[in-house]
Design a protein around this motif. Structure first.
Motif, PDB file in Angstrom:
ATOM      1  N   THR A  40      12.134  -3.000   5.109  1.00 37.02           N
ATOM      2  CA  THR A  40      11.708  -3.925   4.058  1.00 37.02           C
ATOM      3  C   THR A  40      11.826  -5.367   4.534  1.00 37.02           C
ATOM      4  O   THR A  40      10.910  -6.175   4.369  1.00 37.02           O
ATOM      5  CB  THR A  40      12.581  -3.718   2.797  1.00 37.02           C
ATOM      6  N   GLU A  93       6.480   6.390   3.548  1.00 36.13           N
ATOM      7  CA  GLU A  93       5.593   7.285   2.806  1.00 36.13           C
ATOM      8  C   GLU A  93       4.350   6.542   2.317  1.00 36.13           C
ATOM      9  O   GLU A  93       4.492   5.395   1.878  1.00 36.13           O
ATOM     10  CB  GLU A  93       6.324   7.848   1.584  1.00 36.13           C
ATOM     11  N   PRO A  94       3.171   7.125   2.306  1.00 34.52           N
ATOM     12  CA  PRO A  94       2.827   8.403   2.942  1.00 34.52           C
ATOM     13  C   PRO A  94       2.587   8.190   4.434  1.00 34.52           C
ATOM     14  O   PRO A  94       2.078   7.164   4.835  1.00 34.52           O
ATOM     15  CB  PRO A  94       1.518   8.778   2.247  1.00 34.52           C
ATOM     16  N   ALA A 112       9.158  -6.147   7.080  1.00 31.33           N
ATOM     17  CA  ALA A 112       7.837  -6.264   6.437  1.00 31.33           C
ATOM     18  C   ALA A 112       7.704  -7.605   5.711  1.00 31.33           C
ATOM     19  O   ALA A 112       6.642  -8.238   5.736  1.00 31.33           O
ATOM     20  CB  ALA A 112       7.612  -5.096   5.472  1.00 31.33           C
ATOM     21  N   ASP A 155      -4.416   1.232  12.004  1.00 29.51           N
ATOM     22  CA  ASP A 155      -4.053  -0.189  12.039  1.00 29.51           C
ATOM     23  C   ASP A 155      -4.123  -0.864  10.677  1.00 29.51           C
ATOM     24  O   ASP A 155      -3.635  -1.980  10.517  1.00 29.51           O
ATOM     25  CB  ASP A 155      -4.953  -0.930  13.034  1.00 29.51           C
ATOM     26  N   SER A 156      -4.753  -0.214   9.691  1.00 25.24           N
ATOM     27  CA  SER A 156      -4.835  -0.811   8.348  1.00 25.24           C
ATOM     28  C   SER A 156      -3.984  -0.049   7.340  1.00 25.24           C
ATOM     29  O   SER A 156      -4.232  -0.099   6.138  1.00 25.24           O
ATOM     30  CB  SER A 156      -6.294  -0.828   7.862  1.00 25.24           C
ATOM     31  N   HIS A 157      -2.962   0.671   7.858  1.00 26.87           N
ATOM     32  CA  HIS A 157      -2.127   1.462   6.949  1.00 26.87           C
ATOM     33  C   HIS A 157      -1.111   0.576   6.235  1.00 26.87           C
ATOM     34  O   HIS A 157      -0.588  -0.371   6.811  1.00 26.87           O
ATOM     35  CB  HIS A 157      -1.410   2.559   7.730  1.00 26.87           C
ATOM     36  N   GLU A 158      -0.831   0.909   4.987  1.00 28.50           N
ATOM     37  CA  GLU A 158       0.080   0.108   4.162  1.00 28.50           C
ATOM     38  C   GLU A 158       1.520   0.119   4.693  1.00 28.50           C
ATOM     39  O   GLU A 158       1.940   1.058   5.372  1.00 28.50           O
ATOM     40  CB  GLU A 158       0.085   0.620   2.724  1.00 28.50           C
ATOM     41  N   GLN A 159       2.250  -0.916   4.339  1.00 29.77           N
ATOM     42  CA  GLN A 159       3.668  -1.011   4.685  1.00 29.77           C
ATOM     43  C   GLN A 159       4.507  -0.592   3.478  1.00 29.77           C
ATOM     44  O   GLN A 159       4.583  -1.318   2.495  1.00 29.77           O
ATOM     45  CB  GLN A 159       4.037  -2.448   5.084  1.00 29.77           C
ATOM     46  N   THR A 160       5.099   0.584   3.567  1.00 25.89           N
ATOM     47  CA  THR A 160       5.968   1.071   2.490  1.00 25.89           C
ATOM     48  C   THR A 160       7.260   1.578   3.123  1.00 25.89           C
ATOM     49  O   THR A 160       7.499   2.779   3.194  1.00 25.89           O
ATOM     50  CB  THR A 160       5.303   2.213   1.693  1.00 25.89           C
ATOM     51  N   PRO A 161       8.092   0.639   3.597  1.00 23.93           N
ATOM     52  CA  PRO A 161       9.304   1.013   4.337  1.00 23.93           C
ATOM     53  C   PRO A 161      10.269   1.845   3.498  1.00 23.93           C
ATOM     54  O   PRO A 161      10.306   1.717   2.276  1.00 23.93           O
ATOM     55  CB  PRO A 161       9.908  -0.339   4.699  1.00 23.93           C
ATOM     56  N   LEU A 162      11.050   2.649   4.179  1.00 24.41           N
ATOM     57  CA  LEU A 162      12.022   3.530   3.516  1.00 24.41           C
ATOM     58  C   LEU A 162      13.453   3.112   3.803  1.00 24.41           C
ATOM     59  O   LEU A 162      14.391   3.855   3.522  1.00 24.41           O
ATOM     60  CB  LEU A 162      11.790   4.981   3.965  1.00 24.41           C
ATOM     61  N   THR A 163      13.609   1.925   4.385  1.00 27.11           N
ATOM     62  CA  THR A 163      14.946   1.374   4.637  1.00 27.11           C
ATOM     63  C   THR A 163      14.931  -0.106   4.262  1.00 27.11           C
ATOM     64  O   THR A 163      13.864  -0.726   4.206  1.00 27.11           O
ATOM     65  CB  THR A 163      15.323   1.466   6.126  1.00 27.11           C
TER      66      THR A 163
END
Lengths: 327, 327
Positions: free
Chosen positions: A152, A132-133, A155, A140-148
């Motif tokens: 994590t 998310e989101p 990352a 290519d510059s999207h943040e890393q916000t893993p959901l597992t």
């Protein structure tokens, strides 16, 4: 050049080893020795090349040091506890996926303190680092916000790889693999299993269950493309990466409907008739949180090549796994 | 409510403790006990509240367990080796900033295995988690590609905090602090020191050196705003965060020229005359790689409040550090 493959007994690992043995070289540099490591001792490939097969658990102190005994100039690190297992077993996931990788990186750093040593390290990360989101197409510059926990751990290893590389401790490239399809072998319980199953089983004359709607869109590469990514990362000019050492690999965005249409084009209506709609709310819910498509412009510019149609992915499966035959 | 502050002897830590003692409560819940920890035993604040001051090195096994003995419902984790030291001393940076934090998180997880325990954990991260590529204004979904080991360690701790929170092991909020200005105290050797120095020294009748061009733009919050962020993170409804537990705090984007203009408005031309241009290519080079401005819309929407002008930041310094007097 000495080459070390950690996680050599896995699906991608075995295909990578086959390619290394076939080519006898990486980026034009001949392979003089090959060390294959996995939790269970990998089967030795048929080759005249000097090959060492070892059972090794990276998360055990001293294990990485043993693997580095021959000072491999090229290291592929593919070993990992998969997503479902890392989610079910918190401690095991962190121990293998994070601590194991960090112990490897630390062993390389310490080896470099004794004598000049700066190997290329190719690390397989995953699109599971994104959560998310989730825009429809992830840049290519999207943040890393893993959901597992798996995402994590991947990352975190990406961050470590970039920092160790920035400091010149090794020369790292992290590649975020798309979902690999068509996976060979038996159906498994992974939530993503049906993406391969609805192609693989019908091609072998078997029925397959489809638990989600045909509108579900996801991001794919063939096992052959995955090996291509690894070999390109091993030989590329890393000066072009600057400090951004982790790359989203170019995949193919396809809906389940597009997968099925490709299957019909390649294998006919009989094959498609073997797909049974068995809606499953749990699977649909899990898959709804997954990435659908990526830009992956940076990796494409740097020469990484994925597939351009799902037909191609199916034909690769038929060629590489079914000897060119449809059952 | 028992409250634990780790890193209580630092600049922000001391101001946070003063606010806790002043308010006697957080989010309307009275503080029944306060534990203050730092590498060196923090000075006890003057208060009737039950306060325990302890020397603790989080990176020593068992240390976190001791700090959790009273099962604090609210934990502020501010302790860190600063950027320059983490860059100069690789092992110390990773040991304190990564391993120390992870040992704290693990101690909380293990405490929750014995009896129900899910404290609020407020963690101070930093805009150092951002690096190349740096747009002029960094959005809330921008990737974390730090260019220092300090930034790497903070980014890793953010990922851990989000995963532990997602799993319900604690209730975490990570706040990425802007550069804090005006820092009280003596000039220091940090590359960012001049941002505070060109305000603080002239206000006290001292000369200050300006090593960069007036066009340099950066992202600021006052020490008072930083304490406000911490207290808001401690009391906010974390259900609003979903799985995105880390927030870029709202700062103020200002150029050095705007800082100087604000100083002139607040303290006159004599104060500004005490700033000496001493261009330094090394400092200019370091600062050129730093973020200039952020959107921080998400944090603003969630009720975090920063300053709206550099005049305000200067006036806060005069009020909080100079007793309302300009020297």
């Amino acid at each position: 050049m000495n080459v070390l493959v950690i996680g050599a007994a896995g699906m991608v690992g075995r295909k990578l080893v086959a390619a290394l043995v076939r080519d006898g070289a990486v980026g034009g540099v001949p392979i003089s020795g090959l060390t294959l490591a996995d939790l269970q001792e990998p089967d030795p490939p048929v080759t005249g090349m000097a090959v060492k097969c070892v059972a090794a658990d990276l998360s055990r102190p001293g294990s990485a040091e043993t693997l580095l005994a021959d000072q491999p100039e090229l290291i592929f690190h593919l070993a990992a506890v998969v997503s479902a297992e890392a989610e079910a077993n918190f401690e095991k996931g962190y121990r293998i996926n994070l601590d194991g990788t960090r112990l490897l990186f630390e062993a390389i750093r310490h080896a470099g303190e004794v004598q000049s040593y700066c190997p290329r390290v190719v690390f397989t990360s995953s699109i599971a680092v994104f959560g998310e989101p989730l825009p429809a197409v992830i840049g290519d510059s999207h943040e890393q916000t893993p959901l597992t926990s798996y995402g994590t751990q991947k990352a975190i290893c990406e961050l470590l790889l970039a920092d160790y590389s920035r400091r010149g401790l090794f020369d790292g490239v992290g590649i975020r693999l798309p979902t690999i399809a068509v996976r060979p072998g038996k159906p498994n319980k992974a939530a993503s299993g049906f993406f391969s199953g609805i192609i693989r089983e019908p091609l072998s004359g078997q029925e397959a269950e489809l638990p989600v709607a045909e509108s579900v869109r996801h991001w794919f590469a063939s096992p052959r493309a995955a090996v291509g990514f690894l070999l390109h990362a091993a030989a590329m000019d890393t000066a072009l990466l600057g400090n951004q050492r982790n790359l989203t690999m170019p995949g193919l965005a396809a809906t389940v409907g597009e997968q099925i249409a490709a299957l019909e084009r390649v294998a006919g209506r009989d094959a498609v008739a073997r797909i049974k709609r068995v809606p499953d709310a749990t699977t649909a819910g899990i898959v709804a949180g997954w990435p659908q498509a990526f830009e992956a412009e940076r990796a494409r510019r740097l020469g990484f090549v994925g597939e351009t149609s799902f037909d191609e992915i199916i034909l690769i499966h038929i060629e590489d796994e079914l000897g060119g035959w449809i059952g």
